[in-house]
Design an enzyme around this catalytic site. Structure first.
Site, PDB file in Angstrom:
ATOM      1  N   GLY A 100       0.828  -1.195   0.000  1.00 39.64           N
ATOM      2  CA  GLY A 100       0.000   0.000   0.000  1.00 39.64           C
ATOM      3  C   GLY A 100       0.867   1.251   0.000  1.00 39.64           C
ATOM      4  O   GLY A 100       1.523   1.535  -1.007  1.00 39.64           O
TER       5      GLY A 100
ATOM      6  N   SER B 272       6.524  -4.375  -2.136  1.00 43.18           N
ATOM      7  CA  SER B 272       6.117  -3.032  -2.497  1.00 43.18           C
ATOM      8  C   SER B 272       6.311  -2.118  -1.290  1.00 43.18           C
ATOM      9  O   SER B 272       7.409  -2.043  -0.748  1.00 43.18           O
ATOM     10  CB  SER B 272       4.666  -3.057  -2.994  1.00 43.18           C
ATOM     11  OG  SER B 272       4.319  -1.883  -3.661  1.00 43.18           O
ATOM     12  N   TRP B 273       5.263  -1.415  -0.827  1.00 43.13           N
ATOM     13  CA  TRP B 273       5.402  -0.637   0.408  1.00 43.13           C
ATOM     14  C   TRP B 273       5.796  -1.533   1.576  1.00 43.13           C
ATOM     15  O   TRP B 273       6.517  -1.104   2.492  1.00 43.13           O
ATOM     16  CB  TRP B 273       4.104   0.105   0.730  1.00 43.13           C
ATOM     17  CG  TRP B 273       4.035   0.557   2.160  1.00 43.13           C
ATOM     18  CD1 TRP B 273       3.286   0.020   3.161  1.00 43.13           C
ATOM     19  CD2 TRP B 273       4.805   1.628   2.756  1.00 43.13           C
ATOM     20  NE1 TRP B 273       3.517   0.687   4.342  1.00 43.13           N
ATOM     21  CE2 TRP B 273       4.440   1.674   4.124  1.00 43.13           C
ATOM     22  CE3 TRP B 273       5.744   2.530   2.269  1.00 43.13           C
ATOM     23  CZ2 TRP B 273       4.979   2.603   5.007  1.00 43.13           C
ATOM     24  CZ3 TRP B 273       6.293   3.459   3.150  1.00 43.13           C
ATOM     25  CH2 TRP B 273       5.910   3.488   4.504  1.00 43.13           C
TER      26      TRP B 273
ATOM     27  N   ASP C  82       8.009  -5.341 -13.902  1.00 47.06           N
ATOM     28  CA  ASP C  82       7.237  -4.612 -12.888  1.00 47.06           C
ATOM     29  C   ASP C  82       7.072  -3.162 -13.338  1.00 47.06           C
ATOM     30  O   ASP C  82       8.040  -2.416 -13.425  1.00 47.06           O
ATOM     31  CB  ASP C  82       7.972  -4.681 -11.544  1.00 47.06           C
ATOM     32  CG  ASP C  82       7.134  -4.172 -10.383  1.00 47.06           C
ATOM     33  OD1 ASP C  82       6.240  -3.329 -10.607  1.00 47.06           O
ATOM     34  OD2 ASP C  82       7.387  -4.601  -9.241  1.00 47.06           O
TER      35      ASP C  82
ATOM     36  N   HIS D  87       4.342  -6.914 -10.851  1.00 43.33           N
ATOM     37  CA  HIS D  87       4.423  -6.453  -9.470  1.00 43.33           C
ATOM     38  C   HIS D  87       3.664  -7.316  -8.477  1.00 43.33           C
ATOM     39  O   HIS D  87       4.023  -7.381  -7.307  1.00 43.33           O
ATOM     40  CB  HIS D  87       3.878  -5.017  -9.409  1.00 43.33           C
ATOM     41  CG  HIS D  87       4.041  -4.358  -8.084  1.00 43.33           C
ATOM     42  ND1 HIS D  87       5.263  -3.970  -7.584  1.00 43.33           N
ATOM     43  CD2 HIS D  87       3.119  -4.017  -7.135  1.00 43.33           C
ATOM     44  CE1 HIS D  87       5.110  -3.412  -6.394  1.00 43.33           C
ATOM     45  NE2 HIS D  87       3.817  -3.424  -6.109  1.00 43.33           N
TER      46      HIS D  87
END
Length: 328
Positions: free
Chosen positions: A54, A121-122, A274, A302
């Site tokens: 996120g 990711s985050w 990605d 991703h």
């Protein structure tokens, strides 16, 4: 694991069966936030904490399936404002420093000395920042789709870089905003996502989340779909809040402080195609880090759920079983 020629395999072919939780709780953080925490797998096993993406993505039961339940003690938590944590979609007292402190509170509450950090990711960003803040508490890092929270990465995704590959989807994302505000779409969406009007926030939340979801997977055989309004609103408000504030860290902080964690091993799984977090960030993170192993996964983007990404992550957690057992 065997492969069938000419036949596509879903991520489920590589995952462990879904297991139930043996513990779940809400932790009161003392500043108006309650954070959802759950445990599954082996209560006496190798602890691993999963940092979801996120910001604002929340955890899902499928995340338990990336670990051998006979070996790992799997800790999932919903970061502030999302998932089952409360208050929902709140950005008050919601910064990177708060999330790092929450992870320490969780570790101490569960009486865990050291744990592996797993995030994409985050979630990779948060795992790296947590490790840099508490390097003595991290056994190993397993990272996917690396995001270093640098301005160049935000410019790529929200400033027109990736739009060169997806002009049609970019038009859908930008057409909701007057042309005069296109120079800073993060700020333009911020105004609408925090308008105080739920219908407006939900509409722009779906557009924000839809832009990201549309680019998450390389193969359209695994579409991400449209998010429900409540989820999209919370996800988009939280993500936008963090991006407006540059994720509450200084430019280049993660790479600058990498020396704090170079004694920790890391497995980095990165989709070569990605489009959300291009491989350059993972490459830069791994260069010169002797204990880091970067795996560039062909024909993958991703999403955590892409089969080749899933396969590489499960291979890493399986390979680490004896190493981490010995380290405890």
């Amino acid at each position: 694991m065997d492969r069938t020629a000419g036949q596509k395999r879903t991520s489920g072919a590589f995952l462990y069966p879904l297991i139930d939780r043996f513990d779940q709780r809400m932790l009161d953080m003392g500043d108006g936030h309650q954070v959802y925490v759950e445990q599954s797998g082996n209560p006496d096993g190798v602890p691993v904490v999963v940092c979801h993406g996120g910001p604002g993505g929340g955890c899902s039961p499928a995340m338990r399936r990336y670990f051998d339940p006979e070996v790992y003690r799997i800790v999932l938590f919903d970061q502030r404002g999302c998932g089952l944590s409360r208050p929902h979609a709140s950005v008050e007292a919601n910064t990177t420093a708060h999330l790092i402190a929450d992870m320490e509170r969780i570790r101490e509450t569960l009486k865990i000395d050291r744990w592996m950090c797993f995030g994409g990711s985050w979630g990779a960003t948060l795992a790296l920042l947590y490790a840099q803040a508490h390097p003595d508490r991290v056994l190993h890092l397993v990272l996917r789709g690396v995001f270093l929270a640098q301005q160049s990465e935000l410019d790529w995704f929200y400033g027109g870089g990736v739009a060169r590959f997806f002009p049609d989807l970019w038009a859908q994302f930008t057409d909701l905003i007057p042309a005069g505000e296109h120079e800073d779409l993060i700020a333009a969406y911020h105004e609408r996502l925090f308008s105080g009007n739920y219908a407006v926030e939900a509409r722009f939340g779906r557009a924000w989340a839809g832009w990201e979801n549309a680019l998450a997977a390389v193969d359209p055989a695994w579409p991400m779909g449209e998010a429900p309004a409540d989820y999209a609103r919370a996800f988009s408000r939280l993500e936008n809040h963090y991006f407006v504030h540059k994720c509450f860290i200084s430019e280049g902080q993660i790479l600058r402080n990498r020396g704090r964690i170079e004694h920790i091993g890391a497995d980095i799984v990165q989709g070569r195609q990605d489009m959300i977090c291009p491989p350059l960030s993972a490459w830069r993170l791994a260069q010169g880090w002797d204990r880091a192993h970067l795996k560039l996964v062909q024909a993958s983007g991703h999403a955590l759920s892409e089969p080749r990404i899933t396969e590489a992550l499960v291979e890493a957690t399986n390979r680490l079983r004896p190493v981490l057992r010995a380290a405890l």
